[in-house]
Scaffold this motif. Structure first.
Motif, mmCIF file in Angstrom:
data_model
loop_
_atom_site.group_PDB
_atom_site.id
_atom_site.type_symbol
_atom_site.label_atom_id
_atom_site.label_comp_id
_atom_site.label_asym_id
_atom_site.label_seq_id
_atom_site.Cartn_x
_atom_site.Cartn_y
_atom_site.Cartn_z
ATOM 1 N N LEU A 39 50.768 41.630 32.831
ATOM 2 C CA LEU A 39 49.772 41.066 33.739
ATOM 3 C C LEU A 39 49.950 41.629 35.142
ATOM 4 O O LEU A 39 48.991 42.015 35.806
ATOM 5 N N THR A 40 51.191 41.679 35.578
ATOM 6 C CA THR A 40 51.489 42.236 36.896
ATOM 7 C C THR A 40 51.166 43.720 36.936
ATOM 8 O O THR A 40 50.597 44.214 37.908
ATOM 9 N N LEU A 41 51.510 44.427 35.885
ATOM 10 C CA LEU A 41 51.234 45.863 35.819
ATOM 11 C C LEU A 41 49.733 46.143 35.840
ATOM 12 O O LEU A 41 49.269 47.033 36.562
ATOM 13 N N ILE A 42 48.960 45.370 35.072
ATOM 14 C CA ILE A 42 47.503 45.564 35.034
ATOM 15 C C ILE A 42 46.912 45.362 36.426
ATOM 16 O O ILE A 42 46.132 46.183 36.907
ATOM 17 N N ASN A 43 47.296 44.265 37.093
ATOM 18 C CA ASN A 43 46.783 44.023 38.439
ATOM 19 C C ASN A 43 47.240 45.095 39.409
ATOM 20 O O ASN A 43 46.479 45.528 40.274
ATOM 21 N N SER A 44 48.485 45.533 39.279
ATOM 22 C CA SER A 44 48.997 46.579 40.179
ATOM 23 C C SER A 44 48.207 47.868 40.025
ATOM 24 O O SER A 44 47.817 48.493 41.018
ATOM 25 N N ILE A 45 47.964 48.279 38.801
ATOM 26 C CA ILE A 45 47.192 49.508 38.563
ATOM 27 C C ILE A 45 45.774 49.353 39.085
ATOM 28 O O ILE A 45 45.249 50.239 39.769
ATOM 29 N N ARG A 46 45.139 48.230 38.774
ATOM 30 C CA ARG A 46 43.764 47.973 39.224
ATOM 31 C C ARG A 46 43.635 48.092 40.735
ATOM 32 O O ARG A 46 42.754 48.768 41.255
ATOM 33 N N PHE A 47 44.503 47.391 41.454
ATOM 34 C CA PHE A 47 44.374 47.358 42.905
ATOM 35 C C PHE A 47 44.904 48.612 43.571
ATOM 36 O O PHE A 47 44.438 48.980 44.641
ATOM 37 N N THR A 48 45.841 49.302 42.950
ATOM 38 C CA THR A 48 46.269 50.595 43.494
ATOM 39 C C THR A 48 45.132 51.607 43.402
ATOM 40 O O THR A 48 44.848 52.320 44.368
ATOM 41 N N LEU A 49 44.471 51.657 42.245
ATOM 42 C CA LEU A 49 43.322 52.563 42.104
ATOM 43 C C LEU A 49 42.211 52.199 43.089
ATOM 44 O O LEU A 49 41.599 53.073 43.708
ATOM 45 N N ALA A 50 41.957 50.921 43.254
ATOM 46 C CA ALA A 50 40.928 50.484 44.197
ATOM 47 C C ALA A 50 41.302 50.862 45.625
ATOM 48 O O ALA A 50 40.456 51.330 46.394
ATOM 49 N N ALA A 51 42.575 50.677 45.993
ATOM 50 C CA ALA A 51 43.010 51.008 47.344
ATOM 51 C C ALA A 51 42.936 52.509 47.608
ATOM 52 O O ALA A 51 42.493 52.946 48.675
ATOM 53 N N VAL A 52 43.355 53.311 46.631
ATOM 54 C CA VAL A 52 43.299 54.773 46.796
ATOM 55 C C VAL A 52 41.848 55.235 46.926
ATOM 56 O O VAL A 52 41.508 56.038 47.804
ATOM 57 N N ALA A 83 41.493 41.511 54.729
ATOM 58 C CA ALA A 83 42.744 41.004 54.168
ATOM 59 C C ALA A 83 42.508 39.701 53.412
ATOM 60 O O ALA A 83 43.053 39.501 52.321
ATOM 61 N N GLU A 84 41.683 38.828 53.974
ATOM 62 C CA GLU A 84 41.379 37.575 53.277
ATOM 63 C C GLU A 84 40.639 37.849 51.970
ATOM 64 O O GLU A 84 40.956 37.256 50.932
ATOM 65 N N LEU A 85 39.661 38.743 52.005
ATOM 66 C CA LEU A 85 38.932 39.101 50.787
ATOM 67 C C LEU A 85 39.872 39.680 49.738
ATOM 68 O O LEU A 85 39.778 39.340 48.554
ATOM 69 N N ALA A 86 40.799 40.528 50.167
ATOM 70 C CA ALA A 86 41.757 41.114 49.230
ATOM 71 C C ALA A 86 42.614 40.033 48.570
ATOM 72 O O ALA A 86 42.857 40.079 47.361
ATOM 73 N N LEU A 87 43.054 39.051 49.347
ATOM 74 C CA LEU A 87 43.851 37.967 48.770
ATOM 75 C C LEU A 87 43.051 37.171 47.744
ATOM 76 O O LEU A 87 43.559 36.842 46.670
ATOM 77 N N TRP A 88 41.790 36.883 48.049
ATOM 78 C CA TRP A 88 40.955 36.132 47.104
ATOM 79 C C TRP A 88 40.701 36.948 45.839
ATOM 80 O O TRP A 88 40.681 36.405 44.727
ATOM 81 N N LEU A 89 40.496 38.249 46.000
ATOM 82 C CA LEU A 89 40.271 39.101 44.829
ATOM 83 C C LEU A 89 41.503 39.181 43.940
ATOM 84 O O LEU A 89 41.406 39.099 42.712
ATOM 85 N N VAL A 90 42.662 39.353 44.544
ATOM 86 C CA VAL A 90 43.898 39.397 43.762
ATOM 87 C C VAL A 90 44.089 38.068 43.029
ATOM 88 O O VAL A 90 44.419 38.048 41.834
ATOM 89 N N ALA A 91 43.863 36.964 43.719
ATOM 90 C CA ALA A 91 43.998 35.652 43.075
ATOM 91 C C ALA A 91 42.997 35.504 41.928
ATOM 92 O O ALA A 91 43.349 35.036 40.842
#
Length: 150
Positions: A39-52, A83-91
């Motif tokens: 679960l952590t890996l999936i979210n990490s990959i998702r948001f890393t790709l989005a950030a890049v 930053a607030e939007l990013a926190l809500w999206l990650v959650a």
């Protein structure tokens, strides 16, 4: 027609990716249900790709705008809102991954997309007054189509 082809291909590719995300994520979650690391890996990959992707596009846009008279620097309020939007999206995505452990991919997709369609209705309940007729018509059409799809 030549200028439209890349746009149509991109639109269709995004549609396929967006539409298949629930089934793919459900398969990943189900294949390793005993461990929370995926679960952590999936979210990490998702948001890393989005950030890049976002960072690359922002840098290209900033380079293009550097020659114009508009300021490049974002205001602090924009950064705080991002930053607030990013926190809500990650959650939200994390809760979606957790929820997929107990429901089907199609039910998850239905609830997510129905939630997006209900935004004008929720805004109305919360007191928003500037909801246009086009928004109402499309929301009612989408709800009507979702109702018949069940």
């Amino acid at each position: 027609c030549r200028g439209r082809l890349p746009a149509l291909l991109a639109l269709n590719a995004v549609t396929v990716i967006w539409g298949s995300q629930h089934a793919i994520v459900k398969a990943l979650v189900t294949s390793s249900a005993s461990d929370d690391a995926p679960l952590t890996l999936i979210n990490s990959i998702r948001f890393t790709l989005a950030a890049v992707t976002t960072g690359t596009l922002s840098a290209c846009r900033a380079r293009r705008r550097a020659t114009t008279r508009f300021a490049d620097e974002p205001h602090a309020s924009v950064l705080r809102a991002a930053a607030e939007l990013a926190l809500w999206l990650v959650a939200g995505f994390t809760l979606q991954l957790v929820g997929l452990q107990w429901t089907s991919a199609s039910r998850s997709a239905f609830l997510l997309y129905l939630n997006a369609v209900l935004v004008p209705f929720i805004a109305c309940v919360l007191g928003e007054r500037n909801i246009g007729l086009r928004t109402w018509l499309t929301a009612f059409a989408a709800v009507s189509g979702a109702r018949h799809a069940c």
